[in-house]
Motif scaffolding. Structure first.
Motif, mmCIF file in Angstrom:
data_model
loop_
_atom_site.group_PDB
_atom_site.id
_atom_site.type_symbol
_atom_site.label_atom_id
_atom_site.label_comp_id
_atom_site.label_asym_id
_atom_site.label_seq_id
_atom_site.Cartn_x
_atom_site.Cartn_y
_atom_site.Cartn_z
ATOM 1 N N ARG A 33 8.638 14.938 -11.652
ATOM 2 C CA ARG A 33 7.267 15.072 -11.156
ATOM 3 C C ARG A 33 6.613 13.697 -11.016
ATOM 4 N NH1 ARG A 33 2.343 15.006 -12.967
ATOM 5 N NH2 ARG A 33 2.941 14.770 -15.142
ATOM 6 N N VAL A 34 6.753 12.855 -12.026
ATOM 7 C CA VAL A 34 6.151 11.516 -11.980
ATOM 8 C C VAL A 34 6.796 10.684 -10.881
ATOM 9 C CG1 VAL A 34 5.910 9.354 -13.271
ATOM 10 C CG2 VAL A 34 5.430 11.534 -14.395
ATOM 11 N N ARG A 35 8.118 10.793 -10.737
ATOM 12 C CA ARG A 35 8.813 10.048 -9.688
ATOM 13 C C ARG A 35 8.312 10.473 -8.311
ATOM 14 N NH1 ARG A 35 14.594 11.075 -10.335
ATOM 15 N NH2 ARG A 35 14.444 9.613 -12.060
ATOM 16 N N GLU A 36 8.135 11.775 -8.113
ATOM 17 C CA GLU A 36 7.633 12.289 -6.835
ATOM 18 C C GLU A 36 6.222 11.773 -6.557
ATOM 19 O OE1 GLU A 36 7.712 14.056 -3.240
ATOM 20 O OE2 GLU A 36 9.393 13.949 -4.640
ATOM 21 N N GLU A 37 5.373 11.766 -7.581
ATOM 22 C CA GLU A 37 4.014 11.247 -7.406
ATOM 23 C C GLU A 37 4.035 9.771 -7.028
ATOM 24 O OE1 GLU A 37 1.824 12.011 -10.955
ATOM 25 O OE2 GLU A 37 1.757 14.179 -10.625
ATOM 26 N N LEU A 38 4.901 8.991 -7.669
ATOM 27 C CA LEU A 38 4.999 7.569 -7.347
ATOM 28 C C LEU A 38 5.501 7.352 -5.923
ATOM 29 C CD1 LEU A 38 6.411 6.080 -10.663
ATOM 30 C CD2 LEU A 38 4.151 5.695 -9.683
ATOM 31 N N LEU A 39 6.485 8.152 -5.517
ATOM 32 C CA LEU A 39 6.991 8.019 -4.148
ATOM 33 C C LEU A 39 5.904 8.358 -3.130
ATOM 34 C CD1 LEU A 39 10.572 9.523 -4.508
ATOM 35 C CD2 LEU A 39 9.951 7.131 -4.132
ATOM 36 N N GLN A 40 5.127 9.390 -3.407
ATOM 37 C CA GLN A 40 4.030 9.747 -2.508
ATOM 38 C C GLN A 40 2.983 8.643 -2.473
ATOM 39 O OE1 GLN A 40 2.561 13.521 -3.823
ATOM 40 N NE2 GLN A 40 4.294 14.678 -3.000
ATOM 41 N N GLN A 41 2.681 8.075 -3.618
ATOM 42 C CA GLN A 41 1.688 7.001 -3.672
ATOM 43 C C GLN A 41 2.188 5.773 -2.903
ATOM 44 O OE1 GLN A 41 0.935 5.565 -7.623
ATOM 45 N NE2 GLN A 41 -1.066 4.725 -7.080
ATOM 46 N N GLN A 42 3.463 5.442 -3.060
ATOM 47 C CA GLN A 42 4.023 4.307 -2.331
ATOM 48 C C GLN A 42 4.018 4.574 -0.829
ATOM 49 O OE1 GLN A 42 7.878 3.725 -4.028
ATOM 50 N NE2 GLN A 42 7.100 2.557 -5.784
ATOM 51 N N ALA A 43 4.292 5.798 -0.428
ATOM 52 C CA ALA A 43 4.279 6.130 1.000
ATOM 53 C C ALA A 43 2.886 5.992 1.562
ATOM 54 C CB ALA A 43 4.817 7.551 1.202
ATOM 55 N N ARG A 44 1.865 6.391 0.779
ATOM 56 C CA ARG A 44 0.488 6.255 1.246
ATOM 57 C C ARG A 44 0.082 4.776 1.367
ATOM 58 N NH1 ARG A 44 -2.109 9.074 -3.112
ATOM 59 N NH2 ARG A 44 -0.527 10.644 -3.414
ATOM 60 N N GLU A 45 0.560 3.949 0.448
ATOM 61 C CA GLU A 45 0.231 2.520 0.490
ATOM 62 C C GLU A 45 0.912 1.835 1.672
ATOM 63 O OE1 GLU A 45 1.306 0.982 -3.311
ATOM 64 O OE2 GLU A 45 -0.388 1.926 -4.340
ATOM 65 N N LYS A 46 2.109 2.254 2.010
ATOM 66 C CA LYS A 46 2.846 1.632 3.123
ATOM 67 C C LYS A 46 2.241 2.040 4.465
ATOM 68 C CE LYS A 46 7.426 1.030 1.150
ATOM 69 N NZ LYS A 46 8.842 1.431 1.234
ATOM 70 N N ASP A 47 1.799 3.278 4.570
ATOM 71 C CA ASP A 47 1.297 3.789 5.830
ATOM 72 C C ASP A 47 -0.104 4.359 5.633
ATOM 73 O OD1 ASP A 47 1.156 4.519 8.440
ATOM 74 O OD2 ASP A 47 2.452 6.285 8.250
ATOM 75 N N PRO A 48 -1.106 3.511 5.619
ATOM 76 C CA PRO A 48 -2.464 3.983 5.320
ATOM 77 C C PRO A 48 -3.079 4.852 6.431
ATOM 78 C CG PRO A 48 -2.505 1.661 5.862
ATOM 79 C CD PRO A 48 -1.075 2.088 5.830
ATOM 80 N N LEU A 49 -2.493 4.861 7.626
ATOM 81 C CA LEU A 49 -3.062 5.661 8.724
ATOM 82 C C LEU A 49 -2.783 7.150 8.580
ATOM 83 C CD1 LEU A 49 -2.217 3.322 11.744
ATOM 84 C CD2 LEU A 49 -4.399 3.585 10.536
ATOM 85 N N SER A 50 -1.731 7.502 7.878
ATOM 86 C CA SER A 50 -1.390 8.930 7.778
ATOM 87 C C SER A 50 -2.013 9.605 6.575
ATOM 88 C CB SER A 50 0.121 9.115 7.695
ATOM 89 O OG SER A 50 0.637 8.448 6.570
#
Length: 64
Positions: free
Chosen positions: A47-64
């Motif tokens: 669960r924590v790993r998934e949250e971190l991956l989602q957070q990293q994806a949001r930081e990389k692509d702030p438009l989505s």
């Protein structure tokens, strides 16, 4: 006399058997508890790993 000795031997055998079964049941219960705790920890890690991956994806692509 043989009947009395047989009775005591069987009683002792039954007592030892039930004591060993109690120990086996306790061991099984502890083993199951350990397995359950390990699975809960692994689920928390996922669960924590998934949250971190989602957070990293949001930081990389702030438009989505």
């Amino acid at each position: 006399m043989v009947k009395v000795a047989t009775f005591f031997a069987m009683s002792l055998g039954a007592f030892i058997f039930w004591q060993s079964m109690d120990k086996v049941h306790v061991w099984i219960a502890l083993h199951q508890d350990e397995k359950k705790e390990r699975m809960e920890k692994e689920e928390e890690i996922r669960r924590v790993r998934e949250e971190l991956l989602q957070q990293q994806a949001r930081e990389k692509d702030p438009l989505s």
